[in-house]
Design a protein around this motif. Structure first.
Motif, PDB file in Angstrom:
ATOM      1  N   LEU A  56      -4.050  -2.543  -5.057  1.00 53.86           N
ATOM      2  CA  LEU A  56      -4.490  -2.169  -3.712  1.00 53.86           C
ATOM      3  C   LEU A  56      -5.678  -3.019  -3.278  1.00 53.86           C
ATOM      4  O   LEU A  56      -5.728  -3.488  -2.130  1.00 53.86           O
ATOM      5  N   GLU A  57      -6.614  -3.241  -4.175  1.00 54.92           N
ATOM      6  CA  GLU A  57      -7.783  -4.070  -3.852  1.00 54.92           C
ATOM      7  C   GLU A  57      -7.357  -5.497  -3.535  1.00 54.92           C
ATOM      8  O   GLU A  57      -7.893  -6.123  -2.606  1.00 54.92           O
ATOM      9  N   GLU A  58      -6.394  -6.011  -4.297  1.00 53.22           N
ATOM     10  CA  GLU A  58      -5.900  -7.372  -4.036  1.00 53.22           C
ATOM     11  C   GLU A  58      -5.191  -7.449  -2.689  1.00 53.22           C
ATOM     12  O   GLU A  58      -5.325  -8.437  -1.957  1.00 53.22           O
ATOM     13  N   GLU A  59      -4.454  -6.399  -2.354  1.00 49.08           N
ATOM     14  CA  GLU A  59      -3.714  -6.390  -1.085  1.00 49.08           C
ATOM     15  C   GLU A  59      -4.653  -6.403   0.115  1.00 49.08           C
ATOM     16  O   GLU A  59      -4.409  -7.110   1.101  1.00 49.08           O
ATOM     17  N   ILE A  60      -5.732  -5.600   0.046  1.00 52.43           N
ATOM     18  CA  ILE A  60      -6.645  -5.518   1.189  1.00 52.43           C
ATOM     19  C   ILE A  60      -7.738  -6.583   1.145  1.00 52.43           C
ATOM     20  O   ILE A  60      -8.455  -6.793   2.118  1.00 52.43           O
ATOM     21  N   GLY A  61      -7.874  -7.246  -0.002  1.00 54.79           N
ATOM     22  CA  GLY A  61      -8.855  -8.317  -0.119  1.00 54.79           C
ATOM     23  C   GLY A  61     -10.289  -7.847  -0.245  1.00 54.79           C
ATOM     24  O   GLY A  61     -11.221  -8.592   0.080  1.00 54.79           O
ATOM     25  N   SER A  62     -10.488  -6.623  -0.703  1.00 48.91           N
ATOM     26  CA  SER A  62     -11.842  -6.077  -0.859  1.00 48.91           C
ATOM     27  C   SER A  62     -11.899  -5.197  -2.100  1.00 48.91           C
ATOM     28  O   SER A  62     -10.917  -4.535  -2.458  1.00 48.91           O
ATOM     29  N   MET A  63     -13.047  -5.181  -2.736  1.00 47.04           N
ATOM     30  CA  MET A  63     -13.269  -4.296  -3.876  1.00 47.04           C
ATOM     31  C   MET A  63     -13.583  -2.892  -3.358  1.00 47.04           C
ATOM     32  O   MET A  63     -14.441  -2.727  -2.489  1.00 47.04           O
ATOM     33  N   ILE A  64     -12.903  -1.912  -3.918  1.00 44.95           N
ATOM     34  CA  ILE A  64     -13.137  -0.531  -3.510  1.00 44.95           C
ATOM     35  C   ILE A  64     -14.210   0.118  -4.382  1.00 44.95           C
ATOM     36  O   ILE A  64     -14.994   0.934  -3.907  1.00 44.95           O
ATOM     37  N   PHE A  65     -14.248  -0.296  -5.661  1.00 48.39           N
ATOM     38  CA  PHE A  65     -15.236   0.266  -6.584  1.00 48.39           C
ATOM     39  C   PHE A  65     -16.070  -0.832  -7.222  1.00 48.39           C
ATOM     40  O   PHE A  65     -15.576  -1.935  -7.487  1.00 48.39           O
TER      41      PHE A  65
ATOM     42  N   MET B 159       0.849  -1.197   0.000  1.00 42.21           N
ATOM     43  CA  MET B 159       0.000   0.000   0.000  1.00 42.21           C
ATOM     44  C   MET B 159       0.884   1.245   0.000  1.00 42.21           C
ATOM     45  O   MET B 159       1.820   1.347   0.791  1.00 42.21           O
ATOM     46  N   THR B 160       0.588   2.165  -0.914  1.00 39.47           N
ATOM     47  CA  THR B 160       1.399   3.377  -1.030  1.00 39.47           C
ATOM     48  C   THR B 160       0.509   4.624  -0.959  1.00 39.47           C
ATOM     49  O   THR B 160      -0.702   4.551  -1.188  1.00 39.47           O
ATOM     50  N   ILE B 161       1.157   5.750  -0.673  1.00 45.02           N
ATOM     51  CA  ILE B 161       0.445   7.031  -0.666  1.00 45.02           C
ATOM     52  C   ILE B 161      -0.135   7.311  -2.053  1.00 45.02           C
ATOM     53  O   ILE B 161      -1.256   7.820  -2.183  1.00 45.02           O
ATOM     54  N   GLN B 162       0.638   6.956  -3.098  1.00 48.95           N
ATOM     55  CA  GLN B 162       0.172   7.208  -4.456  1.00 48.95           C
ATOM     56  C   GLN B 162      -1.089   6.404  -4.771  1.00 48.95           C
ATOM     57  O   GLN B 162      -2.009   6.902  -5.438  1.00 48.95           O
ATOM     58  N   GLN B 163      -1.155   5.196  -4.276  1.00 47.56           N
ATOM     59  CA  GLN B 163      -2.372   4.389  -4.483  1.00 47.56           C
ATOM     60  C   GLN B 163      -3.578   5.050  -3.821  1.00 47.56           C
ATOM     61  O   GLN B 163      -4.684   5.030  -4.359  1.00 47.56           O
ATOM     62  N   LEU B 164      -3.347   5.621  -2.654  1.00 44.54           N
ATOM     63  CA  LEU B 164      -4.444   6.329  -1.984  1.00 44.54           C
ATOM     64  C   LEU B 164      -4.888   7.538  -2.808  1.00 44.54           C
ATOM     65  O   LEU B 164      -6.083   7.837  -2.904  1.00 44.54           O
ATOM     66  N   ARG B 165      -3.920   8.233  -3.403  1.00 45.88           N
ATOM     67  CA  ARG B 165      -4.279   9.375  -4.251  1.00 45.88           C
ATOM     68  C   ARG B 165      -5.096   8.919  -5.462  1.00 45.88           C
ATOM     69  O   ARG B 165      -6.017   9.608  -5.906  1.00 45.88           O
ATOM     70  N   TYR B 166      -4.767   7.733  -5.989  1.00 41.72           N
ATOM     71  CA  TYR B 166      -5.497   7.221  -7.154  1.00 41.72           C
ATOM     72  C   TYR B 166      -6.951   6.921  -6.814  1.00 41.72           C
ATOM     73  O   TYR B 166      -7.858   7.255  -7.586  1.00 41.72           O
ATOM     74  N   ILE B 167      -7.193   6.297  -5.666  1.00 40.52           N
ATOM     75  CA  ILE B 167      -8.590   5.941  -5.362  1.00 40.52           C
ATOM     76  C   ILE B 167      -9.417   7.187  -5.008  1.00 40.52           C
ATOM     77  O   ILE B 167     -10.610   7.239  -5.286  1.00 40.52           O
ATOM     78  N   VAL B 168      -8.752   8.193  -4.415  1.00 41.41           N
ATOM     79  CA  VAL B 168      -9.464   9.448  -4.138  1.00 41.41           C
ATOM     80  C   VAL B 168      -9.821  10.143  -5.450  1.00 41.41           C
ATOM     81  O   VAL B 168     -10.930  10.637  -5.629  1.00 41.41           O
ATOM     82  N   ALA B 169      -8.866  10.174  -6.373  1.00 40.31           N
ATOM     83  CA  ALA B 169      -9.131  10.789  -7.679  1.00 40.31           C
ATOM     84  C   ALA B 169     -10.220  10.035  -8.423  1.00 40.31           C
ATOM     85  O   ALA B 169     -11.101  10.640  -9.056  1.00 40.31           O
ATOM     86  N   LEU B 170     -10.189   8.708  -8.365  1.00 42.98           N
ATOM     87  CA  LEU B 170     -11.204   7.891  -9.037  1.00 42.98           C
ATOM     88  C   LEU B 170     -12.577   8.116  -8.421  1.00 42.98           C
ATOM     89  O   LEU B 170     -13.597   8.135  -9.119  1.00 42.98           O
ATOM     90  N   ASP B 171     -12.612   8.323  -7.121  1.00 39.50           N
ATOM     91  CA  ASP B 171     -13.881   8.618  -6.455  1.00 39.50           C
ATOM     92  C   ASP B 171     -14.417   9.988  -6.897  1.00 39.50           C
ATOM     93  O   ASP B 171     -15.631  10.157  -7.073  1.00 39.50           O
ATOM     94  N   GLN B 172     -13.520  10.927  -7.084  1.00 42.36           N
ATOM     95  CA  GLN B 172     -13.941  12.274  -7.482  1.00 42.36           C
ATOM     96  C   GLN B 172     -14.400  12.316  -8.943  1.00 42.36           C
ATOM     97  O   GLN B 172     -15.391  12.962  -9.276  1.00 42.36           O
ATOM     98  N   LYS B 173     -13.688  11.615  -9.810  1.00 49.70           N
ATOM     99  CA  LYS B 173     -13.985  11.684 -11.245  1.00 49.70           C
ATOM    100  C   LYS B 173     -14.963  10.597 -11.706  1.00 49.70           C
ATOM    101  O   LYS B 173     -15.651  10.781 -12.721  1.00 49.70           O
ATOM    102  N   ARG B 174     -14.985   9.471 -10.987  1.00 47.09           N
ATOM    103  CA  ARG B 174     -15.842   8.319 -11.341  1.00 47.09           C
ATOM    104  C   ARG B 174     -15.595   7.839 -12.778  1.00 47.09           C
ATOM    105  O   ARG B 174     -16.500   7.331 -13.444  1.00 47.09           O
TER     106      ARG B 174
END
Length: 309
Positions: free
Chosen positions: A39-48, A1-16
């Protein structure tokens, strides 16, 4: 898990939308897609939920995205604090200041501060203390000057000075022929007060140890302005207590009388949210104010702070 991955999911949430989110992050769409999937594979859950258009977060995804936003805010604040010394002091900042300080303190330091820091623009708002506290928590103002202590867990107080209370009356011998006055000499009769909501009003009542409203024989007048109260006093319509900086003009000496030591004072401080990272701004504002304060304020030693809360 990286900070950049967190930025990606936030951006994806904003832009859809994957392409728009990738453009916002300045990466290719495949790069963003691969990192979100990792990231989804690492945490074992779908985010989107990819079966809906536009994309929507899953229930657990919404929780994780909210947490990611909080983490990214902390990261950005950490970077701002870490690199603050290397950055130039510039930008626009909103300063909240209480009405019983603004007309007396601002003329002393503001020109000095502006001359020394031409790249800073201060937007100044007169606000009552409780409004300032709320605005600091909400982030609608950046920095403030008010009477302390306020003892709020989320706020930081940086002391500026102790300001003496003075009795302001038409006849300096109204309460005592001595050079100094004692708190026990004060009476609620004809005491002129600021209207409710001003912290200064609470401090005056604490000094007088009287609730003026309970006294049926008092001259009832409440104002939003110390200057209005002073004008009434000069007309012989009562007396009041005023802050020391409001009477630094020698022409007002005949209306003022100091308290016996320990002098009752109000503490004036810079107050910011504990997450505020512009240490240089605080330091320079503090320096300008202390540099321009009159000796009558800076030489005060034997005093007791009067609380308003």
């Amino acid at each position: 898990m990286t900070i950049q991955q967190l930025r990606y999911i936030v951006a994806l949430d904003q832009k859809r939308h994957y392409i728009k989110a990738a453009e916002a992050c300045f990466v290719s769409q495949p790069t963003l897609t691969i990192q979100v999937k990792k990231l989804e594979e690492e945490i074992g859950s779908m985010i989107f939920n990819r079966h809906k258009h536009p994309l929507v977060p899953t229930p657990i995804g919404s929780i994780l995205i909210a947490k990611a936003k909080s983490i990214l805010r902390e990261v950005d604040e950490f970077k701002a604090l870490a690199y603050d010394d290397k950055a130039s002091l510039s930008g626009t900042y909103t300063l909240g200041i209480i009405p019983t300080v603004a007309p007396y303190l601002l003329p002393l330091f503001l020109d000095d501060f502006i001359q020394k820091h031409p790249t800073i623009q201060l937007r100044i708002k007169e606000m009552q203390s409780e409004q300032i506290i709320e605005a600091l928590y909400k982030g609608t103002i950046d920095i403030s000057i008010l009477s302390t202590p306020i003892e709020e867990a989320g706020l930081r107080e940086i002391n500026l000075y102790q300001e003496a209370f003075l009795v302001y009356c038409n006849d300096p011998e109204q309460f005592s022929t001595n050079k100094h006055i004692h708190q026990k000499d004060l009476t609620p009769e004809n005491l002129l007060l600021l209207e409710e909501g001003h912290c200064f009003r609470n401090q005056v009542l604490n000094i007088c140890k009287q609730q003026k409203e309970d006294n049926k024989h008092a001259f009832v007048f409440e104002s939003g302005s110390i200057q209005t109260i002073k004008n009434l006093v000069k007309s012989g319509l009562g007396y009041s207590l005023v802050p020391q900086l409001s009477v630094i003009d020698p022409s007002e000496d005949r209306y003022t009388k100091p308290f016996a030591a320990p002098t009752p004072t109000r503490e004036i401080s810079i107050v910011v949210n504990k997450n505020f990272t512009k240490e240089k701004l605080i330091e320079q504002l503090l320096a300008s104010i202390k540099h321009t304060l009159p000796d009558t304020v800076t030489s005060l030693h034997n005093y007791v702070k009067v609380r308003w809360r």
